[in-house]
Design a protein around this motif. Structure first.
Motif, PDB file in Angstrom:
ATOM      1  N   VAL A 533       0.850  -1.185   0.000  1.00  0.00           N
ATOM      2  CA  VAL A 533       0.000   0.000   0.000  1.00  0.00           C
ATOM      3  C   VAL A 533       0.887   1.236   0.000  1.00  0.00           C
ATOM      4  O   VAL A 533       1.851   1.321   0.773  1.00  0.00           O
ATOM      5  CB  VAL A 533      -0.922   0.032   1.236  1.00  0.00           C
ATOM      6  N   ILE A 534       0.558   2.191  -0.884  1.00  0.00           N
ATOM      7  CA  ILE A 534       1.275   3.478  -0.933  1.00  0.00           C
ATOM      8  C   ILE A 534       0.298   4.560  -0.505  1.00  0.00           C
ATOM      9  O   ILE A 534      -0.758   4.749  -1.125  1.00  0.00           O
ATOM     10  CB  ILE A 534       1.805   3.764  -2.351  1.00  0.00           C
ATOM     11  N   PHE A 535       0.626   5.266   0.558  1.00  0.00           N
ATOM     12  CA  PHE A 535      -0.244   6.322   1.068  1.00  0.00           C
ATOM     13  C   PHE A 535       0.286   7.676   0.595  1.00  0.00           C
ATOM     14  O   PHE A 535       1.458   8.016   0.799  1.00  0.00           O
ATOM     15  CB  PHE A 535      -0.292   6.289   2.595  1.00  0.00           C
ATOM     16  N   ALA A 543       3.814   7.259   3.181  1.00  0.00           N
ATOM     17  CA  ALA A 543       4.176   5.978   3.800  1.00  0.00           C
ATOM     18  C   ALA A 543       3.937   4.850   2.811  1.00  0.00           C
ATOM     19  O   ALA A 543       3.075   4.947   1.939  1.00  0.00           O
ATOM     20  CB  ALA A 543       3.365   5.750   5.069  1.00  0.00           C
ATOM     21  N   VAL A 544       4.703   3.770   2.973  1.00  0.00           N
ATOM     22  CA  VAL A 544       4.575   2.574   2.147  1.00  0.00           C
ATOM     23  C   VAL A 544       4.638   1.359   3.065  1.00  0.00           C
ATOM     24  O   VAL A 544       5.470   1.301   3.992  1.00  0.00           O
ATOM     25  CB  VAL A 544       5.709   2.483   1.092  1.00  0.00           C
ATOM     26  N   GLY A 545       3.769   0.383   2.854  1.00  0.00           N
ATOM     27  CA  GLY A 545       3.811  -0.819   3.679  1.00  0.00           C
ATOM     28  C   GLY A 545       2.560  -1.641   3.528  1.00  0.00           C
ATOM     29  O   GLY A 545       1.765  -1.439   2.602  1.00  0.00           O
ATOM     30  N   GLU A 552      -1.642   0.915  12.080  1.00  0.00           N
ATOM     31  CA  GLU A 552      -1.076   1.082  13.419  1.00  0.00           C
ATOM     32  C   GLU A 552      -0.080   2.238  13.500  1.00  0.00           C
ATOM     33  O   GLU A 552       0.031   2.896  14.538  1.00  0.00           O
ATOM     34  CB  GLU A 552      -0.392  -0.216  13.868  1.00  0.00           C
ATOM     35  N   THR A 553       0.635   2.478  12.398  1.00  0.00           N
ATOM     36  CA  THR A 553       1.744   3.445  12.455  1.00  0.00           C
ATOM     37  C   THR A 553       1.428   4.804  11.848  1.00  0.00           C
ATOM     38  O   THR A 553       2.152   5.776  12.118  1.00  0.00           O
ATOM     39  CB  THR A 553       2.976   2.874  11.730  1.00  0.00           C
ATOM     40  N   GLU A 554       0.399   4.919  11.047  1.00  0.00           N
ATOM     41  CA  GLU A 554       0.138   6.163  10.323  1.00  0.00           C
ATOM     42  C   GLU A 554      -1.284   6.653  10.621  1.00  0.00           C
ATOM     43  O   GLU A 554      -2.269   6.183  10.048  1.00  0.00           O
ATOM     44  CB  GLU A 554       0.320   5.955   8.825  1.00  0.00           C
ATOM     45  N   ARG A 558      -5.063   5.837   8.769  1.00  0.00           N
ATOM     46  CA  ARG A 558      -6.207   5.231   9.446  1.00  0.00           C
ATOM     47  C   ARG A 558      -7.431   6.136   9.314  1.00  0.00           C
ATOM     48  O   ARG A 558      -8.549   5.651   9.116  1.00  0.00           O
ATOM     49  CB  ARG A 558      -5.866   4.991  10.924  1.00  0.00           C
ATOM     50  N   LEU A 559      -7.222   7.429   9.412  1.00  0.00           N
ATOM     51  CA  LEU A 559      -8.340   8.371   9.257  1.00  0.00           C
ATOM     52  C   LEU A 559      -8.965   8.268   7.868  1.00  0.00           C
ATOM     53  O   LEU A 559     -10.180   8.279   7.703  1.00  0.00           O
ATOM     54  CB  LEU A 559      -7.833   9.792   9.503  1.00  0.00           C
ATOM     55  N   THR A 560      -8.107   8.150   6.843  1.00  0.00           N
ATOM     56  CA  THR A 560      -8.590   8.090   5.454  1.00  0.00           C
ATOM     57  C   THR A 560      -9.333   6.792   5.183  1.00  0.00           C
ATOM     58  O   THR A 560     -10.412   6.785   4.568  1.00  0.00           O
ATOM     59  CB  THR A 560      -7.412   8.218   4.476  1.00  0.00           C
ATOM     60  N   VAL A 561      -8.767   5.663   5.653  1.00  0.00           N
ATOM     61  CA  VAL A 561      -9.327   4.350   5.325  1.00  0.00           C
ATOM     62  C   VAL A 561     -10.581   4.045   6.132  1.00  0.00           C
ATOM     63  O   VAL A 561     -11.563   3.519   5.601  1.00  0.00           O
ATOM     64  CB  VAL A 561      -8.256   3.259   5.551  1.00  0.00           C
ATOM     65  N   THR A 562     -10.557   4.377   7.410  1.00  0.00           N
ATOM     66  CA  THR A 562     -11.700   4.044   8.267  1.00  0.00           C
ATOM     67  C   THR A 562     -12.739   5.155   8.311  1.00  0.00           C
ATOM     68  O   THR A 562     -13.805   4.984   8.901  1.00  0.00           O
ATOM     69  CB  THR A 562     -11.227   3.763   9.700  1.00  0.00           C
TER      70      THR A 562
END
Length: 571
Positions: A533-535, A543-545, A552-554, A558-562
Motif C-alpha cells: 500500500v502506498i499512502f 508511507a509505504v507498507g 497502526e503506524t500512520e 487510518r483516518l482516510t481508510v476508516t
C-alpha cells in the motif's frame, strides 16, 4: 461498388470552412466528375426539347410534311431516352457523392475525437459533437450532391443562349439577361438566411448538450427533486430553438416564394413579347412555342442555382462546426523521435514518489479522494508528467505504445450498445473460458445468469439495463480481458456490496498473478489483499507498507481508510 467507410479518409484541410468542403470534394473527384457529366447530359437534353418541338411544328405540322414530323418525333424520342438514362445515372452518382462526403466527414471527425480523448469534452460540449452527426453531415453531403445539377444548369443555360440568339436576337437577350437579373434579386436574401441558420445551429447544439446532461444525471435529479427545475430550463431553451427555426423559416419562405413569383412574371413578359413578334410575322408559331418552352425551362436552372447557393451556405455553416472539432489538438502528443517501452518493469512517478513494483498488486490511497483520478491520469499518460516504466519516460513513447502496456479503467468508463460478448471483448480474441474466468474474478456470474441469451444478449446504450454495481463489475471484466502489462483501476468496487467486494479482492490477486496491478482505492477489503500500500497526501508519498501495519503506524492513513474523524483518531 464503392466501399464505405474508406480505408484512409486522408488529412483534412480545416483552415476555413470553404477549404474543408474543397478537401472533401477533392477526395472524390472521379464520382464528382461522373455526376457532373451525367448532370450535363440530363439537363442538356432537356434544353433541346423546346427547339425540337418548334421544328416539329414549323416543318411538320405547319408545312403539312408527315416525314419531317415523324423525323422530329423520333429525334424527340431519342432525346427523351437520353435524358431518362442520364437522369438515372446522375441520381446514382448524386447518392454516391452524398454518402461519400458524409462518410468521409464521419471518419475524420471520429478519428479526431478518438485522438483527442479527454481533450474533446474539455473544449466542446456534447451537443456540439452530436449536432455534427445529427445534421451537419447531411448539409455537407447536400453540397456535393447539388454540384452535378448545378453543372448541368450552367451548360443548359449556355445551350439555350446559343439557340435563342440564333432565332431572335432581341428575345434571346431578354431571356439571357433577365434570368441572371432574377438570380441577382434573390442574392440579398442569402446572407441573412446564412446568419439565421448559423444561430439556429448554435441553439440546437446548446439544447443537445442540455439534453445529454439531463439524461446522464436523471437519477441524481430525481434524488434531489430537481426534475421540474431542469424540465423548465429545457422547455425554455426549446422555445429559443423554435424561435430560431421560425426566423430561418421566414427568410426561407420568402426565398422559396420569390423563386416561383419572379420566374412567373418573367415567363409572362417573354410570352407577351413573343406573341407580339408572332403577330407581326417576325416569329413562326414553332419559334414562339420554343421561346415559351425556354422561358419556362430556364426556371429550372434558376432554381438550381439558388438551391446551390442555399445549400452551399448551409454547407459552410456545417463545415465550420466540423472544423471546430478538427482544429482541436490533444493535450498529450507523440514525441518526434519515440522510443519503445520494455515488456515489464516498475511504474514510477518521480513527482509524487509512487513506485508500483513489477508483478505486484499495489494499492494507492490518497488523503484527498478527488486526487485519485489525477494520479491515474498521470500514471497512464493522460496528463503530462515524468512517469517512467522500466526506466523509460512515458513522455518519450507514442500514446499507442503506452496504451498497449498500461490500461487505466476509471469511474468514467462507459458501456456501449451491442452484444455483451462484443462489449466485454471488443477485439474478439478471447475464448468463452477466458470470458467466464474474468466474469468470475469480477464476481459477475449473476449478471450473466439473469440474461436470457447469455453473452449474446444485447446491451443498451451506456448499459442502462444494468444496475450501477453490475455495470461496474462488467467494466472490470472488460479491463481484465484486455490483459495489459500494467492495469490501473480507480475505485473498481465502489458500487458493490461488501460480500461481493470481498470476493473480488480475493480473486483479483490470483487473476493478475505476476502482472502489475495498481488499484486506487480506500476500501479496507481491497487494501487487506494487496502486496503493498502506498499512502499519498498532498501529492507526495507519505508511507509505504502493508495495510495492517499502516493502520497502526500512520494516523492519517487510518483516518482516510476508516473514515474516522480526527477527534476519534486522537482518542
Amino acid at each position: 461498388m464503392r466501399q464505405l467507410p474508406l480505408a484512409d479518409p486522408g488529412t483534412p484541410d480545416h483552415r476555413t470552412p470553404a477549404r474543408y468542403l474543397l478537401w472533401v470534394a477533392g477526395g472524390q473527384k472521379a464520382t464528382l466528375l461522373g455526376g457532373m457529366t451525367f448532370g450535363i447530359l440530363w439537363m442538356g437534353a432537356q434544353a433541346f426539347v423546346p427547339a425540337i418541338l418548334g421544328k416539329a411544328i414549323d416543318q411538320g405540322i405547319a408545312a403539312g410534311d408527315t416525314e419531317r414530323l415523324l423525323f422530329w418525333t423520333l429525334v424527340l424520342f431519342g432525346v427523351g431516352v437520353l435524358q431518362a438514362l442520364a437522369g438515372i445515372m446522375r441520381h446514382r452518382f448524386a447518392v454516391v457523392n452524398w454518402l461519400s462526403g458524409a462518410y468521409r466527414t464521419v471518419q475524420v471527425v471520429t478519428r479526431r475525437a478518438a485522438d483527442l480523448g479527454a481533450t474533446l469534452p474539455k473544449n466542446l460540449a456534447t451537443g456540439e459533437v452530436v449536432s455534427v452527426g445529427a445534421s451537419d453531415l447531411a448539409h455537407i453531403g447536400n453540397v456535393l450532391e447539388v454540384v452535378a445539377r448545378f453543372s448541368g444548369a450552367i451548360v443548359a443555360f449556355a445551350i439555350v443562349a446559343v439557340i435563342l440568339l440564333s432565332s431572335s436576337t432581341l428575345l434571346g437577350l431578354v431571356v439571357l439577361i433577365g434570368v441572371p437579373v432574377m438570380l441577382f434579386c434573390l442574392g440579398p436574401m442569402l446572407r441573412p438566411l446564412h446568419k439565421r441558420q448559423f444561430a439556429q445551429r448554435e441553439a440546437v447544439g446548446e439544447l443537445n448538450s442540455l439534453g445529454s446532461d439531463i439524461v446522464a444525471g436523471l437519477r441524481v435529479l430525481r434524488g434531489i427533486g430537481g426534475e421540474d427545475s431542469f424540465s423548465q430550463r429545457y422547455r425554455s431553451e426549446s422555445q429559443q430553438v423554435r424561435a430560431a427555426g421560425v426566423r430561418v423559416a421566414r427568410v426561407q419562405s420568402v426565398l422559396d416564394a420569390t423563386q416561383v413569383f419572379l420566374p412567373g412574371i418573367f415567363v409572362v413578359v417573354v410570352v407577351g413579347l413573343g406573341a407580339h413578334f408572332a403577330l407581326r410575322g417576325e416569329l413562326s408559331p414553332g419559334t414562339l412555342v420554343a421561346f415559351y418552352g425556354y422561358a419556362t425551362f430556364l426556371v429550372m436552372p434558376l432554381r438550381t442555382a439558388t438551391e446551390t447557393a442555399d445549400k452551399l451556405m448551409r454547407g459552410l455553416v456545417a463545415a465550420r462546426r466540423v472544423n471546430r472539432v478538427l482544429s482541436l489538438t490533444p493535450e498529450i502528443v507523440d514525441p518526434s523521435t519515440p522510443v519503445t517501452l520494455p515488456s515489464h518493469g516498475d511504474l514510477v512517478d518521480p513527482v509524487s514518489g509512487i513506485r508500483a513494483r513489477d508483478g505486484l498488486l499495489t494499492a494507492i490511497v490518497t488523503a484527498e479522494p478527488d486526487r485519485a483520478a489525477v494520479l491515474a491520469d498521470r500514471l497512464g499518460r493522460y496528463d503530462d508528467g515524468e512517469v517512467r516504466y522500466g526506466g523509460v519516460p512515458l513522455a518519450g513513447v507514442t500514446r499507442t505504445d503506452v496504451r498497449s502496456r498500461i490500461l487505466v479503467s476509471d469511474t468514467g468508463a462507459q458501456m456501449f450498445t451491442g452484444t455483451l460478448r462484443e462489449e466485454l471483448d471488443p477485439s474478439g480474441r478471447r475464448t468463452d473460458d477466458e470470458l467466464m474466468t474474468a466474469l468470475r474474478t469480477a464476481s459477475a456470474e449473476d449478471v450473466l445468469v439473469a440474461l436470457a441469451d447469455g453473452l449474446d444478449s444485447d446491451v443498451e446504450e451506456k448499459g442502462r439495463s444494468f444496475s450501477g454495481g453490475q455495470r461496474q463489475r462488467l467494466i472490470l471484466v472488460r479491463a481484465l480481458l484486455a490483459d495489459p502489462a500494467v492495469l490501473v483501476l480507480v475505485e473498481p468496487t465502489s458500487a458493490v456490496d461488501a460480500h461481493t467486494e470481498a470476493r473480488i479482492a480475493e480473486r483479483l490477486r490470483e487473476h493478475r498473478a505476476d502482472r502489475s496491478t495498481v488499484v486506487l482505492t480506500s476500501s479496507p477489503l481491497l487494501l487487506d489483499q494487496v502486496d503493498e500500500v502506498i499512502f499519498v497526501a498532498a501529492d507526495r508519498v507519505v508511507a509505504v507498507g502493508k495495510h495492517r501495519d499502516l493502520l497502526e503506524t500512520e494516523p492519517r492513513y487510518r483516518l482516510t481508510v476508516t473514515r474516522q474523524t480526527e477527534e476519534e483518531v486522537l482518542a
